[in-house]
Design a protein around this motif. Structure first.
Motif, PDB file in Angstrom:
ATOM      1  N   VAL A   1      -6.663   6.080  12.597  1.00 32.96           N
ATOM      2  CA  VAL A   1      -6.705   4.906  11.736  1.00 32.96           C
ATOM      3  C   VAL A   1      -7.923   4.989  10.833  1.00 32.96           C
ATOM      4  O   VAL A   1      -9.003   5.361  11.273  1.00 32.96           O
ATOM      5  CB  VAL A   1      -6.774   3.602  12.567  1.00 32.96           C
ATOM      6  CG1 VAL A   1      -6.781   2.387  11.645  1.00 32.96           C
ATOM      7  CG2 VAL A   1      -5.606   3.516  13.528  1.00 32.96           C
ATOM      8  N   VAL A   2      -7.719   4.647   9.556  1.00 27.91           N
ATOM      9  CA  VAL A   2      -8.841   4.488   8.642  1.00 27.91           C
ATOM     10  C   VAL A   2      -9.145   2.998   8.551  1.00 27.91           C
ATOM     11  O   VAL A   2      -8.255   2.199   8.256  1.00 27.91           O
ATOM     12  CB  VAL A   2      -8.511   5.047   7.248  1.00 27.91           C
ATOM     13  CG1 VAL A   2      -9.606   4.684   6.254  1.00 27.91           C
ATOM     14  CG2 VAL A   2      -8.351   6.557   7.306  1.00 27.91           C
TER      15      VAL A   2
ATOM     16  N   GLY B   1       0.815  -1.217   0.000  1.00 26.85           N
ATOM     17  CA  GLY B   1       0.000   0.000   0.000  1.00 26.85           C
ATOM     18  C   GLY B   1       0.843   1.259   0.000  1.00 26.85           C
ATOM     19  O   GLY B   1       0.489   2.260  -0.623  1.00 26.85           O
ATOM     20  N   LEU B   2       1.985   1.209   0.700  1.00 24.99           N
ATOM     21  CA  LEU B   2       2.890   2.357   0.726  1.00 24.99           C
ATOM     22  C   LEU B   2       3.454   2.622  -0.665  1.00 24.99           C
ATOM     23  O   LEU B   2       3.505   3.778  -1.118  1.00 24.99           O
ATOM     24  CB  LEU B   2       4.016   2.095   1.723  1.00 24.99           C
ATOM     25  CG  LEU B   2       5.080   3.194   1.852  1.00 24.99           C
ATOM     26  CD1 LEU B   2       4.451   4.508   2.308  1.00 24.99           C
ATOM     27  CD2 LEU B   2       6.163   2.768   2.836  1.00 24.99           C
ATOM     28  N   LEU B   3       3.878   1.569  -1.364  1.00 28.21           N
ATOM     29  CA  LEU B   3       4.401   1.743  -2.719  1.00 28.21           C
ATOM     30  C   LEU B   3       3.307   2.229  -3.671  1.00 28.21           C
ATOM     31  O   LEU B   3       3.564   3.072  -4.539  1.00 28.21           O
ATOM     32  CB  LEU B   3       4.977   0.412  -3.225  1.00 28.21           C
ATOM     33  CG  LEU B   3       6.312  -0.020  -2.626  1.00 28.21           C
ATOM     34  CD1 LEU B   3       6.631  -1.446  -3.043  1.00 28.21           C
ATOM     35  CD2 LEU B   3       7.435   0.909  -3.052  1.00 28.21           C
ATOM     36  N   ALA B   4       2.106   1.688  -3.526  1.00 28.06           N
ATOM     37  CA  ALA B   4       1.004   2.117  -4.386  1.00 28.06           C
ATOM     38  C   ALA B   4       0.721   3.598  -4.219  1.00 28.06           C
ATOM     39  O   ALA B   4       0.352   4.291  -5.174  1.00 28.06           O
ATOM     40  CB  ALA B   4      -0.249   1.304  -4.065  1.00 28.06           C
TER      41      ALA B   4
ATOM     42  N   CYS C   1       1.540  12.148   0.513  1.00 26.56           N
ATOM     43  CA  CYS C   1       0.593  11.034   0.576  1.00 26.56           C
ATOM     44  C   CYS C   1       1.226   9.795   1.204  1.00 26.56           C
ATOM     45  O   CYS C   1       0.549   9.024   1.894  1.00 26.56           O
ATOM     46  CB  CYS C   1       0.047  10.721  -0.813  1.00 26.56           C
ATOM     47  SG  CYS C   1      -0.953  12.059  -1.508  1.00 26.56           S
ATOM     48  N   GLY C   2       2.542   9.601   0.990  1.00 23.35           N
ATOM     49  CA  GLY C   2       3.225   8.502   1.656  1.00 23.35           C
ATOM     50  C   GLY C   2       3.195   8.664   3.162  1.00 23.35           C
ATOM     51  O   GLY C   2       2.953   7.702   3.906  1.00 23.35           O
ATOM     52  N   ILE C   3       3.439   9.877   3.629  1.00 21.48           N
ATOM     53  CA  ILE C   3       3.400  10.147   5.077  1.00 21.48           C
ATOM     54  C   ILE C   3       1.985   9.961   5.622  1.00 21.48           C
ATOM     55  O   ILE C   3       1.783   9.395   6.703  1.00 21.48           O
ATOM     56  CB  ILE C   3       3.917  11.564   5.369  1.00 21.48           C
ATOM     57  CG1 ILE C   3       5.426  11.631   5.068  1.00 21.48           C
ATOM     58  CG2 ILE C   3       3.647  11.969   6.809  1.00 21.48           C
ATOM     59  CD1 ILE C   3       6.002  13.029   5.077  1.00 21.48           C
ATOM     60  N   VAL C   4       0.977  10.416   4.867  1.00 16.60           N
ATOM     61  CA  VAL C   4      -0.419  10.235   5.297  1.00 16.60           C
ATOM     62  C   VAL C   4      -0.747   8.752   5.421  1.00 16.60           C
ATOM     63  O   VAL C   4      -1.394   8.324   6.390  1.00 16.60           O
ATOM     64  CB  VAL C   4      -1.390  10.927   4.305  1.00 16.60           C
ATOM     65  CG1 VAL C   4      -2.837  10.523   4.606  1.00 16.60           C
ATOM     66  CG2 VAL C   4      -1.245  12.439   4.384  1.00 16.60           C
ATOM     67  N   TYR C   5      -0.281   7.944   4.453  1.00  9.52           N
ATOM     68  CA  TYR C   5      -0.539   6.507   4.511  1.00  9.52           C
ATOM     69  C   TYR C   5       0.034   5.900   5.793  1.00  9.52           C
ATOM     70  O   TYR C   5      -0.613   5.086   6.461  1.00  9.52           O
ATOM     71  CB  TYR C   5       0.071   5.821   3.287  1.00  9.52           C
ATOM     72  CG  TYR C   5      -0.086   4.320   3.283  1.00  9.52           C
ATOM     73  CD1 TYR C   5      -1.258   3.727   2.833  1.00  9.52           C
ATOM     74  CD2 TYR C   5       0.929   3.495   3.746  1.00  9.52           C
ATOM     75  CE1 TYR C   5      -1.410   2.340   2.837  1.00  9.52           C
ATOM     76  CE2 TYR C   5       0.790   2.117   3.756  1.00  9.52           C
ATOM     77  CZ  TYR C   5      -0.382   1.540   3.301  1.00  9.52           C
ATOM     78  OH  TYR C   5      -0.534   0.178   3.320  1.00  9.52           O
TER      79      TYR C   5
ATOM     80  N   GLY D   1      -6.262   1.930   4.279  1.00  7.87           N
ATOM     81  CA  GLY D   1      -5.424   3.106   4.103  1.00  7.87           C
ATOM     82  C   GLY D   1      -5.152   3.393   2.642  1.00  7.87           C
ATOM     83  O   GLY D   1      -5.231   4.543   2.183  1.00  7.87           O
ATOM     84  N   ALA D   2      -4.839   2.349   1.868  1.00 12.14           N
ATOM     85  CA  ALA D   2      -4.565   2.523   0.439  1.00 12.14           C
ATOM     86  C   ALA D   2      -5.797   2.990  -0.316  1.00 12.14           C
ATOM     87  O   ALA D   2      -5.692   3.728  -1.300  1.00 12.14           O
ATOM     88  CB  ALA D   2      -4.052   1.213  -0.151  1.00 12.14           C
TER      89      ALA D   2
END
Length: 542
Positions: free
Chosen positions: A455-456, A408-411, A439-443, A468-469
């Motif tokens: 948490v989402v 998810g982080l890479l996506a 957006c990476g930091i938000v994830y 999260g993704a």
């Protein structure tokens, strides 16, 4: 129910299998070391790997120790819905090849970060290198811990001693052979994995009464009535539609940005070879993963039939082999699991070496001689392996889900940069840096692993990075596109004519440049609208 755990009947058989495997790995590494004389050899095997060998190596790099352990455990727990996770993961290399792999192969890139550097500049490449190295360390960490545990069982040693032994032995043959060694070792490892996964299952299914035992990956259908009788809910779709849709941003968009998978495409001897490699990859991975699903299916059937509850689901295939097969077969399956872990660490460490020794040094020391860069590449490979061993002594508490979470982080942080960079000439450098970093930091923030109160989603979808993704991937695409429009309008780091010509060249147009090609407005606007819809849906309570 009686709880059952894995105990190898003969430790010496397991040791013998592993010693033989390591002897082969080191021989291939020694042979490959003699062929490695340039950066192209070290990071891309001289762009010389044929389609069958590369298809095998792709499958081995894509699979991992988790294929024998964690994946079968997920099948044991999730049952039929796991198929949908597998479909999303399996799409990664075909999509990677179609969407950007062959384009970047024309550049003779070492890693996707090589393209980012040319397309967006040094600052953008550094951002992507950081995200990719973080993901590779998380990926390799899970494999290293699994190998340490496997050696703990095999040798009867305390975990920390087993970890050091297997870690140093693994780093040794990978560092020795470079990408040539990693490629041919991975091809051999994939053969071992397929045999260890599929062949022993034949005897197990025959003992369970299946007439389709002769080909476990596809012929267990006659066991379905028995499964429905024993576990009526096995094939139920247990989750709502959003759960299945969330697999796409997390587990399809993420793996296509994995550098160690992309590097397998880049090693191909030609564009045609790269495409045929994908065909072989699908065949080989289909055999392996259909076999893994059969093992998960058989594990559920075994529990229902015999009353033996599998105490540790990641031991499912090992327990089945101990229960139904001779000790030598169980030992060979352990060897297959070890080969799976090593094949992935091969790719992970080679990716880190390419990112640091090839890409980062190319930015920080562009005039450094090639021979010196190679030495730094070997050093980066070895240091990355040592760091992985050290982290494995005291892994993060969310290790079990860290690999999937990294997808998810890479996506979020990497995939939009690559895909829009390849397919849209207006993709802006500053927009890329801002959207990727933010957006990476938000994830990371909205995952359950860092700030527990922010948490989402909840439960499995949050732990695996799915919820999260669902929020950050569309946010990343939309913000990248909107900011590109704004910054280009302001003439702030707008793509140059040379940047645009490069896009045409990597798509195979050569010097035939067309300003309108890959330069439309409709596609990015539609993508923003779709991203907004998915983002809103992802923000709803799970």
């Amino acid at each position: 129910m009686e709880a059952t755990e894995f105990v190898l009947p003969s430790m010496w058989m397991g040791i013998a299998v592993v010693v033989i495997l390591f002897a082969i790995f080191y021989y291939v590494g020694w042979w490959a070391a003699k062929k490695t004389t340039s950066e192209e050899d070290l990071y891309a095997a001289g762009f010389s790997i044929g389609p069958v060998a590369n298809g095998l190596a792709m499958g081995a790099t894509w699979a991992s120790l988790a294929t024998f352990m964690g994946v079968i455990a997920l099948i044991y727990k999730l049952q039929a819905p796991f198929v949908y996770l597998w479909i999303q993961w399996a799409l990664s290399i075909p999509l990677l090849t179609l969407l950007y792999g062959t384009c970047l192969r024309r550049m003779k890139a070492f890693t996707p970060a090589s393209f980012i550097k040319v397309r967006y500049g040094n600052e953008a490449a550094i951002v992507i290198i950081v995200w990719m190295c973080l993901s590779m360390v998380m990926y390799a960490l899970g494999q290293m811990i699994g190998l340490g545990m496997a050696f703990e069982v095999l040798f009867g040693l305390p975990y920390k001693y087993a970890l050091v032994i297997v870690g140093i032995a693994t780093i040794g043959f990978i560092t020795m052979g470079g990408m040539y060694g990693a490629s041919y070792n991975a091809a051999f490892q994939m053969v071992v994995m397929i045999i260890a996964m599929v062949v022993p299952m034949s005897a197990i299914m025959k003992a369970m009464g299946s007439s389709g035992w002769w080909f476990p990956p596809l012929a267990y259908g006659d066991m379905v009535p028995g499964m429905l009788k024993q576990i009526p809910e096995f094939f139920d779709m247990k989750y709502d539609y959003r759960w299945y849709f969330a697999l796409i941003p997390a587990f399809t968009m993420g793996p296509i940005a994995l550098p160690h998978l992309a590097m397998r495409v880049f090693t191909s001897s030609s564009i045609k070879s790269a495409r045929w490699s994908v065909v072989w990859f699908i065949l080989f991975l289909g055999l392996l993963f259909s076999g893994a699903y059969t093992a998960g299916f058989a594990g559920n059937y075994f529990t229902a039939l015999t009353g033996h509850e599998i105490a540790k689901p990641d031991q499912t295939i090992l327990i089945l082999n101990v229960f139904y097969n001779p000790a030598i077969v169980a030992a060979f399956v352990v060897g297959g699991a070890v080969a799976a872990g090593m094949s992935t660490i091969n790719g992970n460490l080679m990716a880190i070496a390419g990112l640091i020794g090839g890409d980062l040094l190319g930015i920080l020391a562009p005039k450094m001689p090639g021979a010196k860069k190679m030495r730094w590449g070997y050093l980066a490979l070895g240091i990355a392996g040592i760091i992985t061993i050290l982290l494995a002594f005291s892994p993060p508490p969310f290790l079990v889900t860290s690999i999937l979470w990294a997808f998810g982080l890479l996506a979020t942080a990497v995939s939009p940069s690559i895909l829009l960079g390849v397919w849209w000439k207006q993709a802006n450098k500053v927009a890329m840096i801002i959207s990727s970093a933010a957006c990476g930091i938000v994830y990371i923030i909205i995952s359950p692993h860092v700030l527990g109160n922010i948490v989402v989603g909840k439960g499995l979808v949050a732990a695996l990075g799915m919820s999260g993704a669902m929020v950050t991937v569309p946010l990343s695409f939309a913000s990248f596109i909107i900011l590109s429009f704004i910054f280009n309008k302001l003439q702030m780091a707008a793509p140059s004519l040379e940047d645009k010509k490069m896009i045409d060249r990597i798509h195979g147009w050569g010097i035939d440049y067309d300003e309108a090609r890959y330069n439309g407005v409709a596609m990015p606007i539609v993508l923003v609208i779709l991203s907004a819809i998915v983002f809103y849906w992802g923000m709803q309570p799970w």
